[in-house]
Design an enzyme around this catalytic site. Sequence first.
Site, PDB file in Angstrom:
ATOM      1  N   ASP A   1      -2.961   6.562 -14.744  1.00 46.83           N
ATOM      2  CA  ASP A   1      -1.819   5.713 -15.049  1.00 46.83           C
ATOM      3  C   ASP A   1      -2.302   5.149 -16.189  1.00 46.83           C
ATOM      4  OD1 ASP A   1      -0.095   3.334 -14.638  1.00 46.83           O
ATOM      5  OD2 ASP A   1      -2.227   2.414 -13.919  1.00 46.83           O
TER       6      ASP A   1
ATOM      7  N   ASP B   1      -4.873   2.019 -10.448  1.00 46.77           N
ATOM      8  CA  ASP B   1      -5.084   0.641  -9.664  1.00 46.77           C
ATOM      9  C   ASP B   1      -4.017   0.086  -8.869  1.00 46.77           C
ATOM     10  OD1 ASP B   1      -3.889   0.192 -11.968  1.00 46.77           O
ATOM     11  OD2 ASP B   1      -5.208  -1.749 -12.342  1.00 46.77           O
TER      12      ASP B   1
ATOM     13  N   ASP C   1       1.012   2.985  -7.637  1.00 47.07           N
ATOM     14  CA  ASP C   1      -0.066   4.551  -7.739  1.00 47.07           C
ATOM     15  C   ASP C   1      -0.364   4.386  -6.537  1.00 47.07           C
ATOM     16  OD1 ASP C   1      -0.109   3.746 -10.885  1.00 47.07           O
ATOM     17  OD2 ASP C   1      -1.499   2.826  -9.975  1.00 47.07           O
TER      18      ASP C   1
END
Length: 974
Positions: free
Chosen positions: A367, A628, A632
């Site tokens: 990410d 985080d 995700d």
Amino acid sequence: MSRDEHLVNASERARREYLDHTATTATQPHVDMSTIELTAEDLYDKERVDLDTLCIDDVFKLLRSDHDGLSDEEAQRRLQFFGPNRLEQEEQNPFLQFLSFMWNPLSWVMEAAALVAIALSNGQGRAPDWEDFLGITFLLLINSSIGFYEERGAGNAVKALMDSLAPRAKVKRSGTWCDIESSGLVPGDIISFKIGNIVPADCRLTESINVSIDQAALTGEAFPQTKKPGDQCFSGSTCKQGEAEGIIISTGINTYFGRASSLVGLEDDSTGHLQKILAQIGSFCLVVIGIFVIAEILVLYAGFRYDYRRGLDNILVLLIGGIPIAMPTVLSVTLAVGAQQLAKHKAIVTRITAIEELAGVTILCSDKTGTLTTNKLTIDRETVVSYTPRFSTEDIILFAAYASRTENQDAIDASVIFALGDAAKAREGIELLDFKPFNSTDKRTEITYREVASGQLKRISKGMTVKIMDLCTRGVSTELEERLEEDVKEHARRGLRSLAVAYEEVDGDNPMAEGNGFELIGLFAFFDPPRGDTKQTIDDALGLGVKIKMVTGDQLAIAKETGRRLGMGDHMYPASSLKNGPAPDSSYVNLDEMILAADGFAGVFPEHKYDIVKRLQGLGHLVAMTGDGANDAPALSRANVGIAVEGSTDAARGAADIVLTEPGLSTIVHAIRGSRIIFQRMRNYSIYACAVTIRIVVCFAVLAFAYKFDFPPFMVLIIALLNDGTIMTLSVDRVLPSNTPDSWDLAEIFSFAVAYGLYLTLSTVSLVVIVLETTFFQDHFGVTLGSFPVQHNDTQLHMLVYLQVAIISQALIFVTRAHGFFFMERPSTALLAAFCVAQLVSSIIAAYADWGFTKIHPISGGWIGIVWVWNIIWFIPLDWIKFAMKATVIKVLRERRLKQQLATPSTGLALARTRTSIHESLYSNRVSFIRRAARKVGFGGKISVQAEELQRFGSIQTHNAGVTLAKNPSVHAP
């Protein structure tokens, strides 16, 4: 409909509903709200009514609430059928978890051997074989206890982390504001939050005062979103500015975050990569044992006419000695010790088998927001443009800081102030006379101030370029407008967001007077900068053979700019390409080929991230995913190794296999190197275990066929116990990590094992032949055995064979652990010490043990010396066998594998992976076994996966407490 049934239906609807949050047009209910029942089934049926987009007045009507909130009685009633505002988690019964360690084919064979010893051996006037039964049971319990202890400890650590969180929310009940646990919120509740708070549940705003919400953890958007009355706020998002009130429209599994969590574990077969490998290694050992057990049954009973009990003892030798019963435990201890070592690098491992998979990771999907970047807006000084020679870059930034709030800042003002380096400079040397904050109409800020040094009144405005340009009346020209337009386009092309700065002077002392006309003096852009160590981490990962792909919910231009800055490439695609596939004029044949070649994807949602990971796995890759936020979590769960970075939400940490507890990604490189060290230890042991299986089974079968040699089963148990004690120290052995991703090439492992096993078999058979067929040792060393000529089942000959097998079998580990000559790679002190102690014990047993039930008697010191010298002579050529195998069989296997890789289209980076064993199902699902067992023995239904496969969510509302716990995992939040 029961609440459990509703949760199931909600999970099934997750994929269909997940993207619906993008709708902005107000909708009408497709139901008569005067007759609709207030149930979870009706409330979350978007085909009938969509609370996300319904007119706010209709929301109150539908939820039968008002601005005074619900009564306590009504809230309790709704809590009964909507359920608590959290995601359910289950506990596993420890006793069943312990039993699960005996639920695999390797253990089954040992358990069968124990039953044979206690039940089937009771014949021909002889008592049951209690000694072997107790020895086998002890071996099983020891191995299961060690594995249970390590796995339970890992699960308890994660559970403690989750249980220590205590989310709270401010809610209005019967017109009075009160503070309650967020799990007690229900649809229809009125809540309040302000700057710094976490939104406790999905809600629609009823009041909004300059509210800005950071949704990065949920949607991946880098910039906070301005919210006004009627807008929706998601559970788990953070209020960055202002304060608001809202009415809750969904809780628990039905929130935006809850629907994302329902994707976690989707299509999971609950079989880890290491379990599949163990299945194949175990199957290899079972096949070898099975072949020779059948051969013994045919030869000993049909050929030699053995009586029932004598033949059974020979079969027990093969079963006990051939099964690598300690394999799961040795690998579990190796992984557990590795997890402790990774913890020193600030990486908490919540699923220890993920360490083995991390060693083989070929692609790392990351990410962007908060992972590769800081998730903190920063002015890019390189892009600051000055449109007048009177002012420098630093002047532009200083003027922009003047026109920014110094308290209660939004993200933009904070980034401008931060760019000064010292916040005090934003008001240094000036006297603030008037300040106009940003609003959605003017879309700019303005300050009027007196310069202390000169006493001159001046006015600065910063904001959107169009608004600032409309404001300017001095120095405006077509050339300036064109230049500004080109600069803004260049910023946009690079994914940077632009703000302009204008300046004017005011005559006199009246701060409300008109100035001499605004002049455009500068343009600056800000972006979410990469973390300080991210570029080095990416370079290091590429050097280790790991390909990096960015997978972000942010805009494509921003993703490309970040990729360029980090040196990871800007060959990226929008999320739409994942649905539409490669363009007609593309060089890619299919979507998989495009995904494999891309540097990243932008504008993706959780389902897209999940699908990217799944497709890469389908191409033969082991995939790691870092993230985080809650957005995700599904991909973190699906990946072979999910990695939650420092400061992650509870959702990300709950779905991840590894949780980083300090900022930055450099820990990932340490973890990769550490995992490859652990992998080498496991590979070394696997070769050793398979070789010992072949060595024991073939050796004693050949001796039985050739000499009717009846070796006592109990002595094989002694060998197994001493081997297990020594091999446990492999978990701390000194090894070198590889520079490329590791993979389990079982053909190589089995080839080495066959070569070593047959060679060691030859060493034992040769010794027995010389002792039985000649008097060489008696003539040259003056030693004797119990009978002369030596009988094939002489009890001292049994001891002689025991000592020879015990010594050289353990010594084999020094060859399998080394890539070159065994003496060129120093073993750990623990391994060397354990080997010496084990051989001392073996020698003492050989010299003094006089156990009649085992059909052995001690041998003289002369024979012990002969065995040691014999083993040393046979040990030296083992290295030469290794080199010969590498130059012949292993070389051919690797060349064949390379040809297969080159011949396989669209998988250029994929390493060859071992295919799934047909026996995998026997090992794969301890989870299903213990669940079925729980139902049958009445332990109840609350049984979940074992701790090492723990995939659970905590409460997203506890983001701040979670960050503290991540930094101090042993400290509970107050």
